[in-house]
Design an enzyme around this catalytic site. Sequence first.
Site, mmCIF file in Angstrom:
data_model
loop_
_atom_site.group_PDB
_atom_site.id
_atom_site.type_symbol
_atom_site.label_atom_id
_atom_site.label_comp_id
_atom_site.label_asym_id
_atom_site.label_seq_id
_atom_site.Cartn_x
_atom_site.Cartn_y
_atom_site.Cartn_z
ATOM 1 N N SER A 81 0.865 -1.118 -0.033
ATOM 2 C CA SER A 81 -0.062 -0.143 0.091
ATOM 3 C C SER A 81 0.570 1.322 -0.140
ATOM 4 O O SER A 81 0.435 2.317 -0.093
ATOM 5 C CB SER A 81 -0.992 0.033 1.238
ATOM 6 O OG SER A 81 -2.045 -0.896 0.978
ATOM 7 N N LYS A 84 0.050 3.764 -2.824
ATOM 8 C CA LYS A 84 -0.884 4.567 -2.794
ATOM 9 C C LYS A 84 -0.554 6.154 -2.517
ATOM 10 O O LYS A 84 -1.404 7.067 -2.888
ATOM 11 C CB LYS A 84 -1.878 4.380 -1.433
ATOM 12 C CG LYS A 84 -2.923 3.099 -1.425
ATOM 13 C CD LYS A 84 -3.656 2.843 -0.337
ATOM 14 C CE LYS A 84 -4.586 1.740 -0.655
ATOM 15 N NZ LYS A 84 -3.877 0.360 -0.324
ATOM 16 N N SER A 139 -5.759 2.558 4.700
ATOM 17 C CA SER A 139 -5.468 2.265 3.483
ATOM 18 C C SER A 139 -6.608 1.436 2.867
ATOM 19 O O SER A 139 -6.504 0.514 2.223
ATOM 20 C CB SER A 139 -4.391 0.967 3.706
ATOM 21 O OG SER A 139 -3.583 0.980 2.565
#
Length: 381
Positions: A81, A84, A139
């Site tokens: 993640s 991101k 997340s």
Amino acid sequence: MHETSPIARRAALGLAAAAIPFAAAPAHAATVVGGARLARDGVQGSGLPGKLSAAAWLVADHDSGEVLASYRAHRALAPASTLKMLFADTVLTKFARTERYTVTDADLADVPAGSSLVGVKAGITYTVEQLWQGVFLRSGNDAVHVLARMNGGIDRTVAEMQALADDLQALDTRVVSPDGFDHPGQLSSAYDLTLFARHGLRNDDFRAYCATRTADFPADGGKTFQIQNTDRLLTGERGVATYRGLIGVKNGYTSHAGNTFTGAATRHGRTLLVTVMHPTVGYNAVYEETAALLDWGFAQGSSATAVGTLAEPLSEGGAEAGAGADGGKGAPGKAASRDGGGSGGGRSPWGVLEGAGGALAVLVGGAWALRRRRPGTAERD
């Protein structure tokens, strides 16, 4: 010879990798983004903490862009993640925080099974600010997919993320999905993730979101529930001490990628960035090793000799790696090989899929065909 675009160069590299998987060029054969030392094996820098288990890491000064120390900075690994951050760099400025959007079932249809979720539900209207809180704090892949749909769809968002990565000179990065989940061919590096964090922290909203500890999130019937940031150095949860001066940025974990983290902290007017990828000694190691590297960087003050530099975006006048003194162009600006580790050695968990499969599927438009989770993959940030 006509100079090709970063995307064309990436496609060519992908084709070469498909023909001869992991064909490693000598370290001197290509210009390395950030400097030649960043492609070397072994720790670059002196006096570093002795018990670091990460597969790759990097310490940099946010303002000057100097890389103070690194280990396999250009090694391509699954980012989880932390990718991101690039998603936020790409989409964050496109919508006002107060804009409202009612989620549909179609918006959530492609969220991978096993994803981390914030709890977005069809039929509920969210502000853009609330969706970004879901991305940064929890997340939430559900929040990512809603924002991507607002941005014109997954494929368009992936293409824009890849284009921005190229502009930032993050050429170790291959984007397959906007959420960072385990998708074959999706890769980044400690160097590239640090570029994404540095770029994002220049935006006030990005900086505010990643520093937010808790927020109220909409639920059915007009109710709300509290969400908490999963960055343990920020919140001091589960046996991890809060790091003094921490201002973000993003953590990540999947069962296949392991732990990744990019953190930023400010002390005495100086901001340092640290990225740690795939430590092997325990779940909290990604935070403990980040804290140790931040401590080292702050203790060094201005005395540490730089081992490299963070590239500036090409669109903002950054010099392209490979530009010679005579104004000519050298080799594409990235680490010298596509073996999943540059000269840093070792293959990433993705094996042969680091070849053309990831890069070309994105570039030619077949990216979504690759977006199938690996059996048993689970995400927890």
